[in-house]
Design a protein around this motif. Structure first.
Motif, PDB file in Angstrom:
ATOM      1  N   LYS A  33       0.917  -1.258  -0.126  1.00 20.51           N
ATOM      2  CA  LYS A  33       0.163   0.191  -0.071  1.00 20.51           C
ATOM      3  C   LYS A  33       0.854   1.245   0.078  1.00 20.51           C
ATOM      4  O   LYS A  33       0.578   2.282  -0.427  1.00 20.51           O
ATOM      5  CB  LYS A  33      -0.740  -0.177   1.132  1.00 20.51           C
ATOM      6  CG  LYS A  33      -2.005  -1.145   1.237  1.00 20.51           C
ATOM      7  CD  LYS A  33      -3.234  -1.114   0.715  1.00 20.51           C
ATOM      8  CE  LYS A  33      -4.187  -2.093   0.968  1.00 20.51           C
ATOM      9  NZ  LYS A  33      -5.221  -1.988  -0.041  1.00 20.51           N
ATOM     10  N   LEU A  69     -12.393   8.527   2.903  1.00 22.16           N
ATOM     11  CA  LEU A  69     -13.048   9.207   1.543  1.00 22.16           C
ATOM     12  C   LEU A  69     -14.589   8.832   1.579  1.00 22.16           C
ATOM     13  O   LEU A  69     -15.096   7.532   1.820  1.00 22.16           O
ATOM     14  CB  LEU A  69     -12.657   8.504   0.243  1.00 22.16           C
ATOM     15  CG  LEU A  69     -11.066   8.709  -0.011  1.00 22.16           C
ATOM     16  CD1 LEU A  69     -10.519   7.901  -1.269  1.00 22.16           C
ATOM     17  CD2 LEU A  69     -10.847  10.166  -0.078  1.00 22.16           C
ATOM     18  N   LYS A 118     -19.437  -5.857  -0.307  1.00 23.15           N
ATOM     19  CA  LYS A 118     -18.671  -6.574   0.301  1.00 23.15           C
ATOM     20  C   LYS A 118     -19.405  -7.303   1.596  1.00 23.15           C
ATOM     21  O   LYS A 118     -18.753  -8.124   2.204  1.00 23.15           O
ATOM     22  CB  LYS A 118     -17.168  -5.980   0.845  1.00 23.15           C
ATOM     23  CG  LYS A 118     -16.545  -5.597  -0.641  1.00 23.15           C
ATOM     24  CD  LYS A 118     -14.921  -5.305   0.076  1.00 23.15           C
ATOM     25  CE  LYS A 118     -14.225  -5.209  -1.250  1.00 23.15           C
ATOM     26  NZ  LYS A 118     -14.324  -3.682  -1.980  1.00 23.15           N
ATOM     27  N   GLU A 156      -7.908   2.314  -3.758  1.00 23.78           N
ATOM     28  CA  GLU A 156      -6.772   1.291  -3.820  1.00 23.78           C
ATOM     29  C   GLU A 156      -6.606   0.935  -5.272  1.00 23.78           C
ATOM     30  O   GLU A 156      -7.629   0.835  -6.157  1.00 23.78           O
ATOM     31  CB  GLU A 156      -7.187   0.096  -3.164  1.00 23.78           C
ATOM     32  CG  GLU A 156      -8.532  -0.690  -3.576  1.00 23.78           C
ATOM     33  CD  GLU A 156      -8.442  -2.092  -2.996  1.00 23.78           C
ATOM     34  OE1 GLU A 156      -7.834  -2.830  -2.662  1.00 23.78           O
ATOM     35  OE2 GLU A 156      -9.453  -2.663  -3.443  1.00 23.78           O
TER      36      GLU A 156
HETATM   37  P1  AMP Z   1      -8.983  -1.891   0.365  1.00 23.66           P
HETATM   38  O1  AMP Z   1      -8.181  -3.359   0.640  1.00 23.66           O
HETATM   39  O2  AMP Z   1      -7.883  -0.884   0.258  1.00 23.66           O
HETATM   40  O3  AMP Z   1      -9.523  -1.998  -0.916  1.00 23.66           O
HETATM   41  O4  AMP Z   1     -10.144  -1.218   1.665  1.00 23.66           O
HETATM   42  C1  AMP Z   1     -10.934  -2.040   1.649  1.00 23.66           C
HETATM   43  C2  AMP Z   1     -12.259  -1.284   1.919  1.00 23.66           C
HETATM   44  O5  AMP Z   1     -12.197  -0.380   3.051  1.00 23.66           O
HETATM   45  C3  AMP Z   1     -12.612  -0.385   0.904  1.00 23.66           C
HETATM   46  O6  AMP Z   1     -13.312  -1.115  -0.307  1.00 23.66           O
HETATM   47  C4  AMP Z   1     -13.289   0.606   1.357  1.00 23.66           C
HETATM   48  O7  AMP Z   1     -14.697   0.026   1.628  1.00 23.66           O
HETATM   49  C5  AMP Z   1     -12.639   0.811   2.511  1.00 23.66           C
HETATM   50  N1  AMP Z   1     -11.978   1.798   2.524  1.00 23.66           N
HETATM   51  C6  AMP Z   1     -10.286   1.777   2.217  1.00 23.66           C
HETATM   52  N2  AMP Z   1      -9.833   2.970   2.076  1.00 23.66           N
HETATM   53  C7  AMP Z   1     -10.697   3.634   2.588  1.00 23.66           C
HETATM   54  C8  AMP Z   1     -10.788   5.310   2.579  1.00 23.66           C
HETATM   55  N3  AMP Z   1      -9.662   6.007   2.333  1.00 23.66           N
HETATM   56  N4  AMP Z   1     -11.932   5.860   2.835  1.00 23.66           N
HETATM   57  C9  AMP Z   1     -13.002   5.311   3.136  1.00 23.66           C
HETATM   58  N5  AMP Z   1     -12.944   3.941   2.942  1.00 23.66           N
HETATM   59  C10 AMP Z   1     -12.058   3.243   2.733  1.00 23.66           C
END
Ligand code: AMP
Ligand code: GLY
Length: 383
Positions: A108, A188, A219, A288
């Motif tokens: 990340k 976000l 999800k 992401e």
């Molecule tokens: P990721 O593994 O980065 O996809 O994160 C998993 C889930 O966490 C995402 O699908 C979002 O629902 C939530 N998420 C990750 N980053 C953020 C962020 N900066 N703001 C809000 N929700 C987030």
């Protein structure tokens, strides 16, 4: 150079790989689909081979012995482990990024650094290695807190919470591992969407990309999103409520700058760049990057794809994506609904008989896609 593959080897075992195998089998140019290790559903459209998807040598040996025109690596773990490099080193065409380029998903912190250098709109973030740094970052961004494991965590790396103690505990857990780091970032707000870009690179032309029709996945399990997060319970496409030029905007603001940055670093990206975005009040911002198609969000997109998939993936893998027409999509909509075994996602129940599959598959416009199934004699069971 071949323009379309006659034979393709798909690496992986999931619903995404089954959907890829189905779409490849429907490409008129493709006469043979192979899969390793595959699943019982894939065995109906592909020849399955019991080969370890994490072993680059084993995958490359299999591809060479089958003499396939193209290898498509489905999941992130083999990509991050360098399986695409091992195949490419044998001179076999492969759709999927190198280990170096797969760091866009594998770390990340790396993906945030690339986004910053490329000027890609994303959440403000700090990479932290100590509890004091985490405390300061939580103060800086405020609640809701977003704490992400730097490393690949199979969907379990991210905690979004208003509970500061929970945020700190997750960070401490991730940092307790050797070299463990976390990314703390700004929350976000806005609907989440998935845009998949087919990406190609040639020394002569540089990077090229086409975006597929956007999708959205869900999800949380249980009706009304009341349950815990899962690997994904369903998805649909197209997004009739989103801006018409969403895919184009993501190509311009996110994908092309990222591909240019990766090429400048000497690690061009080839394969699917999965852009997970939040559509915020100030425009689309990246949540992401993943370095492969989404599961289950690619399933409805592939169901609507009107272009031959083999030709597109082959052209991308060979650095000549610009020579083939941009993908087109059929009118209408597709929905993917996941049926999970009892106890999912906390646990899962193995060996339960699954019936009704043949009846479902007979319905007009329905594809049955397998993930986590096994054969037990002539019965299909959960696995
Ligand atoms: P990721 O593994 O980065 O996809 O994160 C998993 C889930 O966490 C995402 O699908 C979002 O629902 C939530 N998420 C990750 N980053 C953020 C962020 N900066 N703001 C809000 N929700 C987030
Ligand atoms: N659909 C979420 C993922 O594939 O990561």
């Amino acid at each position: 150079m071949t323009t379309a593959p006659r034979s393709v080897l798909v690496i992986g075992t999931g619903g995404r790989e089954h959907a890829l195998a189905l779409a490849l089998a429907q490409d008129p140019a493709v006469t043979a689909v192979h899969a390793a290790p595959g699943n019982p559903g894939m065995a109906e459209v592909a020849t399955v081979h019991d080969v370890d998807p994490m072993s680059g040598d084993a995958v490359a040996d299999l591809a060479a012995s089958l003499d396939v025109d193209l290898v498509v690596v489905g999941p992130e773990a083999p990509l991050v482990a360098g399986v695409a490099d091992a195949v490419r080193e044998r001179g076999i065409v492969v759709f999927g990024p190198s280990r170096a380029a797969a760091r866009l998903e594998g770390s990340k912190a790396f993906s945030k650094a690339v986004m910053a250098a490329a000027g890609v709109p994303t959440a403000g973030s700090r990479t932290c290695e100590t509890a004091a740094q985490v405390e300061a970052a939580l103060d800086a961004f405020g609640a809701p807190y977003v704490v992400k494991d730097d490393a690949l965590a199979a969907g379990k790396g991210v905690v979004v919470t208003r509970d500061r103690a929970e945020a700190l505990a997750h960070a401490a857990h991730c940092m307790s591992r050797e070299g463990g780091r976390v990314v703390v970032e700004e929350f976000l707000d806005g609907p989440e969407v998935s845009v998949f870009a087919l990406c190609s690179f040639s020394a002569a032309d540089g990077p090229t990309a086409y975006a597929l029709q956007p999708a959205q996945d869900f999800k949380r399990i249980l009706d009304g999103g009341r349950g815990p997060n899962t690997g994904g319970m369903g998805s649909y496409s197209p997004l009739t409520w989103a801006q018409d030029d969403l895919a184009e905007a993501v190509l311009a603001q996110v994908v092309r700058p990222t591909l240019a940055e990766m090429a400048d670093r000497g690690t061009p990206f080839v394969g699917c760049l999965y852009v997970g975005l939040a559509l915020t009040a100030s425009g689309p911002r990246v949540i992401e990057f993943n370095v492969r198609f989404g599961d289950p969000d690619i399933q409805p997109v592939l169901a609507l794809l009107g272009s031959p998939l083999g030709g597109l993936l082959m052209a991308a893998a060979q650095g000549r994506l610009g020579d083939v027409p941009a993908p087109v999509f059929r009118d209408g909509a597709a929905v993917s609904v996941v049926l999970a075994s009892a106890g999912y996602p906390e646990s899962s129940s193995k060996g339960d008989v699954i019936d009704g599959v043949a009846l479902a598959a007979e319905q007009e416009g329905v594809d049955v896609i397998h993930a986590g199934t096994a054969r037990d004699g002539d019965r299909l069971v959960t696995a």
